[in-house]
Design an enzyme around this catalytic site. Structure first.
Site, PDB file in Angstrom:
ATOM      1  CB  CYS A  69      -3.988   0.289  -9.940  1.00 16.09           C
ATOM      2  SG  CYS A  69      -5.243  -0.580  -9.078  1.00 16.09           S
ATOM      3  CG  HIS A 125      -1.375   1.064  -5.977  1.00 13.36           C
ATOM      4  ND1 HIS A 125      -2.461   0.446  -6.539  1.00 13.36           N
ATOM      5  CD2 HIS A 125      -0.824   0.165  -5.116  1.00 13.36           C
ATOM      6  CE1 HIS A 125      -2.585  -0.769  -6.058  1.00 13.36           C
ATOM      7  NE2 HIS A 125      -1.591  -0.966  -5.183  1.00 13.36           N
TER       8      HIS A 125
END
Length: 508
Positions: A69, A125
């Site tokens: 990610c 993130h």
């Protein structure tokens, strides 16, 4: 502008969309949606809304992201390879003093400069240890979402273990849901399913948007990432799927599909859709240990094989030329290309950025012209060990250490070195008669594939074409000379949510 130039401009954005009327841009990012986790790739999953959107637009079938990610998100935001930002090793943990470097210019900043209202909903993130790392400090006018991965879908809790050299372990746990990086709102939404909450927030952004300005909305769902949780009504749709993880993941994908229908419905209700470019992408391949499936591609999340990096992606818009709607695009594209592509579409400028690794692919997308890129650096990560690799190999290379976890795609060829992760094919669990295929290749550390002829990576050609192996190793060495040091600091106990009332957030 010449008459021919006007014609080209009209074809690209349908004449009705002049630079004084910039298109809205809505970018939806799914989390860990594998190649076989969407209906139009022949999956059992029910994603009728996404299938319809893709069928009305352009499916990007030779489009790559990163195996995890944070690297994908960093390249989307910066247009730069992770070897150039220091984020080449796994992901940013919630207890690390790390984020997308503060001197990197983001796509949100460039679109804001071009006059856009910029909004983010969902999973960030990209680091949060200090306020300068947060979305509203990186070009977004508003933010509603969470900073970390694997945030619980109902409680918005996130746990993390911090292990020290003396073997002691600190267990950190806190909630993570924020509005505008200032208001911690997790207590107000606990019990409400995350995917629905994010879609509702995106709808609100759309309905409140002032149409006199163009809109950039980045909607990053947590689905279908673990924890595997979904309202029962969706799970019941797959009651015949015996594998528990697969059943829930399919249900999560269908729930996300319904939520995306609500978002596009809001765009149509407000009249924004007619002037909107809608992009859908996943951030990495399927987490095969948790119900995801990249079949028939090899590998999955964290893997350098295609199942970890070949992405589900499409672009749809009423602004696309009619003859391009409902087509498949097999030109080579990478997630870093969205930065220059969308800044171009927005009529913005790329001045002020560091050297970009992405290319403007708008003519490739909208007109079907050849891709601007001929190669993709997938990654070079010197911190991933290769215990199973042989100490000596015929591929000893003067400039590049083949023990290093790395991969590159050049034209039809792809080279992998070191520990590739997940040397196997995982078949869809809803079809129990299909068996997974695992390869045991002890000591092996170099693979070469012709991806155009062998997209499922069944035939390693490294022994057949050693000259091509060496050409690609030379290219990896050239990239490696431009790499910055890996940014992966130790755990910082100052991150413990217990020090801040139980929530994850900046601590420096």
């Amino acid at each position: 502008m010449t008459i021919s130039g006007v014609v080209v401009a009209c074809i690209l954005l349908r004449c009705a969309v002049a630079r004084s009327s910039q298109p809205n841009i809505v970018f939806v990012l799914a989390d860990e949606l594998g190649w076989h986790d969407i209906g139009y790739h022949g999956s059992r999953v029910q994603t009728p809304h996404l299938d319809k959107l893709a069928s009305e637009g352009i499916k990007l079938e030779n489009y790559y992201v990163q195996p995890m990610c944070t690297p994908t998100r960093s390249q989307l935001m910066s247009g730069r390879y992770q070897i150039h930002t220091g984020l080449q090793h796994t992901v940013i943990n919630p207890d690390q003093r790390s984020c997308l470097p503060l001197d990197e210019v983001t796509i949100a900043q460039k679109l804001k400069e071009a006059g856009y209202s910029t909004h983010m909903v969902g999973k960030w993130h990209l680091g949060h240890y200090t306020k300068g790392c947060l979305p509203t400090k990186r070009g977004f006018d508003s933010f509603f979402g969470f900073y970390n991965c694997a945030v619980d879908y109902y409680t918005y809790e996130k746990g993390k273990f911090c292990k020290f050299e003396n073997e002691t372990v600190l267990r950190m746990r806190g909630t993570d849901l924020w509005r505008n990086d200032e208001e911690h709102v997790a207590p107000y939404y606990q019990g409400h399913y995350q995917t629905h909450v994010l879609a509702k927030e995106a709808e609100d952004v759309i309905r409140k948007h002032n149409p006199s300005k163009p809109l950039f909305l980045y909607l990053a769902f947590g689905a279908v990432h673990v924890p595997l949780e979904v309202p029962k009504v969706y799970e019941d749709m797959y009651a015949d799927v015996k594998d528990n993880s697969r059943r829930i993941l399919l249900a999560m994908a269908t729930c996300m599909d319904d939520s995306i229908a609500d978002v596009t419905g809001a765009l149509k209700d407000t009249g924004l859709w007619d002037n909107t470019i809608f992009i859908f992408s996943t951030d990495n391949g399927a987490a095969t240990a948790y119900g995801g499936c990249s079949w028939p591609l090899k590998g999955g999340k964290t893997s350098l094989f295609e199942g970890g990096i070949r992405a589900v992606g499409f672009v749809t818009s009423p602004l696309l030329p009619p003859d391009m709607q409902g087509t498949e695009n097999m030109e080579l594209m990478h997630v870093s290309d969205w930065f220059p592509t969308l800044v171009h579409v927005a009529g913005g400028e790329l001045s002020g950025t560091k050297p970009l690794d992405g290319y403007n692919q708008w003519e490739t997308i909208s007109l079907g012209r050849p891709s601007q890129r001929t190669e993709i650096l997938i990654n070079i990560d010197p911190l991933i060990p290769c215990e199973a690799c042989a100490n000596h190999t015929k591929w000893d290379h003067k400039k590049f250490d083949v023990h290093v976890h790395a991969a590159i795609r050049m034209g039809e060829w792809k080279l992998i070195t070191g520990n590739p992760h997940h040397n196997y094919w995982v078949t869809p669990a809803e079809y129990p008669n299909m068996k997974n295929i695992y390869l045991n290749e002890p000591g092996k550390m170099v693979w070469l594939y012709n991806i155009a002829a062998d997209p499922n990576e069944q035939d390693d050609l490294s022994d057949t074409f050693p000259g091509i192996v060496n050409i690609l190793l030379d290219r990896l060495a050239e990239y490696n000379e431009t790499a910055v040091p890996v940014q992966f600091p130790d755990c910082d106990t100052g991150a413990d949510p217990a020090r801040r009332g139980g929530s994850w957030g900046p601590w420096v």
